[in-house]
Design a protein around this motif. Structure first.
Motif, PDB file in Angstrom:
ATOM      1  N   TRP A  83      24.622   3.085   4.425  1.00  0.00           N
ATOM      2  CA  TRP A  83      24.754   4.455   5.259  1.00  0.00           C
ATOM      3  C   TRP A  83      26.245   4.995   5.067  1.00  0.00           C
ATOM      4  CZ3 TRP A  83      21.040   7.490   8.553  1.00  0.00           C
ATOM      5  CH2 TRP A  83      19.776   7.098   8.308  1.00  0.00           C
ATOM      6  N   PRO A  84      26.405   6.271   4.808  1.00  0.00           N
ATOM      7  CA  PRO A  84      28.162   6.624   4.668  1.00  0.00           C
ATOM      8  C   PRO A  84      28.536   6.985   6.069  1.00  0.00           C
ATOM      9  CG  PRO A  84      26.611   8.479   3.814  1.00  0.00           C
ATOM     10  CD  PRO A  84      25.687   7.121   3.978  1.00  0.00           C
ATOM     11  N   ALA A  85      27.385   7.152   6.967  1.00  0.00           N
ATOM     12  CA  ALA A  85      27.826   7.806   8.263  1.00  0.00           C
ATOM     13  C   ALA A  85      26.623   7.362   9.338  1.00  0.00           C
ATOM     14  CB  ALA A  85      28.291   9.271   8.326  1.00  0.00           C
ATOM     15  N   LYS A  86      26.912   7.305  10.603  1.00  0.00           N
ATOM     16  CA  LYS A  86      25.965   7.061  11.574  1.00  0.00           C
ATOM     17  C   LYS A  86      25.741   8.673  12.179  1.00  0.00           C
ATOM     18  CE  LYS A  86      27.428   2.520  13.103  1.00  0.00           C
ATOM     19  NZ  LYS A  86      27.939   1.676  14.322  1.00  0.00           N
ATOM     20  N   GLY A  87      24.375   8.663  12.502  1.00  0.00           N
ATOM     21  CA  GLY A  87      23.904   9.947  13.111  1.00  0.00           C
ATOM     22  C   GLY A  87      22.413  10.331  12.899  1.00  0.00           C
ATOM     23  N   ARG A  88      21.978  11.599  13.187  1.00  0.00           N
ATOM     24  CA  ARG A  88      20.719  11.912  12.955  1.00  0.00           C
ATOM     25  C   ARG A  88      20.368  12.574  11.704  1.00  0.00           C
ATOM     26  NH1 ARG A  88      18.439  17.031  13.800  1.00  0.00           N
ATOM     27  NH2 ARG A  88      20.504  17.781  14.747  1.00  0.00           N
ATOM     28  N   VAL A  89      19.409  12.124  10.979  1.00  0.00           N
ATOM     29  CA  VAL A  89      18.963  13.077   9.633  1.00  0.00           C
ATOM     30  C   VAL A  89      18.403  14.201  10.242  1.00  0.00           C
ATOM     31  CG1 VAL A  89      17.550  12.797   7.734  1.00  0.00           C
ATOM     32  CG2 VAL A  89      18.496  10.475   8.608  1.00  0.00           C
ATOM     33  N   SER A  90      19.233  15.239   9.859  1.00  0.00           N
ATOM     34  CA  SER A  90      18.810  16.677  10.120  1.00  0.00           C
ATOM     35  C   SER A  90      18.571  17.559   8.999  1.00  0.00           C
ATOM     36  CB  SER A  90      20.064  17.476  10.751  1.00  0.00           C
ATOM     37  OG  SER A  90      21.308  17.251   9.699  1.00  0.00           O
TER      38      SER A  90
END
Length: 271
Positions: free
Chosen positions: A143-150
């Motif tokens: 993953w290139p970043a952490k967060g929520r798939v929006s």
């Protein structure tokens, strides 16, 4: 008779014929998929009658776009023999969202920006056309970043009754300033801060035509030509360009035109 092993869920197996011919796949053949293939070193490979570049030890890649609904024909010439097989593609159901009552400027850019947009699109095409013989495309991407798939690949919006182009990226939402890292080794081919649509934009070349793009960045930490290792910080999430909130729009391409789904090449959750 040649049998074809289509490998699902990123598993791997080996098929060897009496003459030592083999063909392995990594990846599931569905719309948006990147397929990594391996055959005999020195073999000549064609896909749909187009020559495909291979590594010295026989690795190559191909993919299925969002609208691809026909099987691909693979032709491999090795030791004086020609092997032909087909790879069928599974179709997907992509979401559609209708939004009405928007001001015209939110549906189409004002005419005064058209020349700028055309110029920036040419710059992106040039960056995606640059490729080297690095084998980074064989890495397991992270993953290139952490967060929520929006936002997801292939989705489409109909704005004021006008169908727009499909979304060709994976959106990862997080607060402005959240770090963005290189999901695999590569070299930076583009690093700009102010494109009209995409704002802060980075393009990374992973070798043999595979490239990835990072959009709407608030900050860039790389320069063109810089060599990257998997996990290196390349920038920070933002809402630059035409974005409604802070998120990373991550895209995956083979060459300049084949747009793939990056979500299909990573684990379901970030590390």
């Amino acid at each position: 008779m040649i049998k074809l092993n289509v490998l699902f869920l990123l598993t791997l197996s080996t098929l060897v014929q009496a003459d030592d011919y083999f063909l392995n796949f990594k990846g599931e053949p569905i719309q948006g998929a990147l397929i990594i293939a391996h055959t005999n070193a020195g073999a000549d490979v064609q896909i749909d009658n187009q020559s495909v570049e291979t590594t010295e030890d026989g690795y190559f890649m191909f993919g299925f776009g969002r609208f691809d609904d026909q099987a691909k024909t693979l032709k491999i010439q090795h030791n004086g023999y020609t092997y032909t097989t087909t790879v069928p593609v599974k179709t997907r159901a992509f979401p559609t969202e209708k939004i009405d009552g928007l001001p015209p400027s939110k549906v189409n850019p004002p005419e005064g920006f058209w020349d700028r947009i055309k110029k920036e699109q040419a710059e992106v095409k040039q960056a995606r056309s640059e490729s080297n013989k690095a084998r980074h495309f064989l890495q397991n991407f992270i993953w290139p970043a952490k967060g929520r798939v929006s936002g997801v690949y292939g989705s489409r919006r109909i704005l004021n009754g006008e169908p727009k182009r499909p979304h060709y990226g994976m959106d990862i939402a997080n607060v402005t300033g959240s770090p963005v890292i290189a999901p695999a080794d590569g070299v930076v081919r583009m690093a700009v801060t102010d494109h009209y649509y995409t704002g802060g934009t980075i393009i990374i070349d992973h070798g043999y035509g595979l490239n990835s793009t990072y959009l709407h960045l608030n900050k860039l930490d790389v320069t063109v030509g810089q060599q990257l290792k998997q996990g290196d910080k390349i920038g920070e999430i933002g809402a630059t360009g035409r974005a409604t909130g802070p998120h990373l729009d991550w895209r995956l391409n083979i060459g300049t035109s084949l747009r793939l789904d990056p979500q299909l090449i990573i684990a379901p959750e970030p590390e």
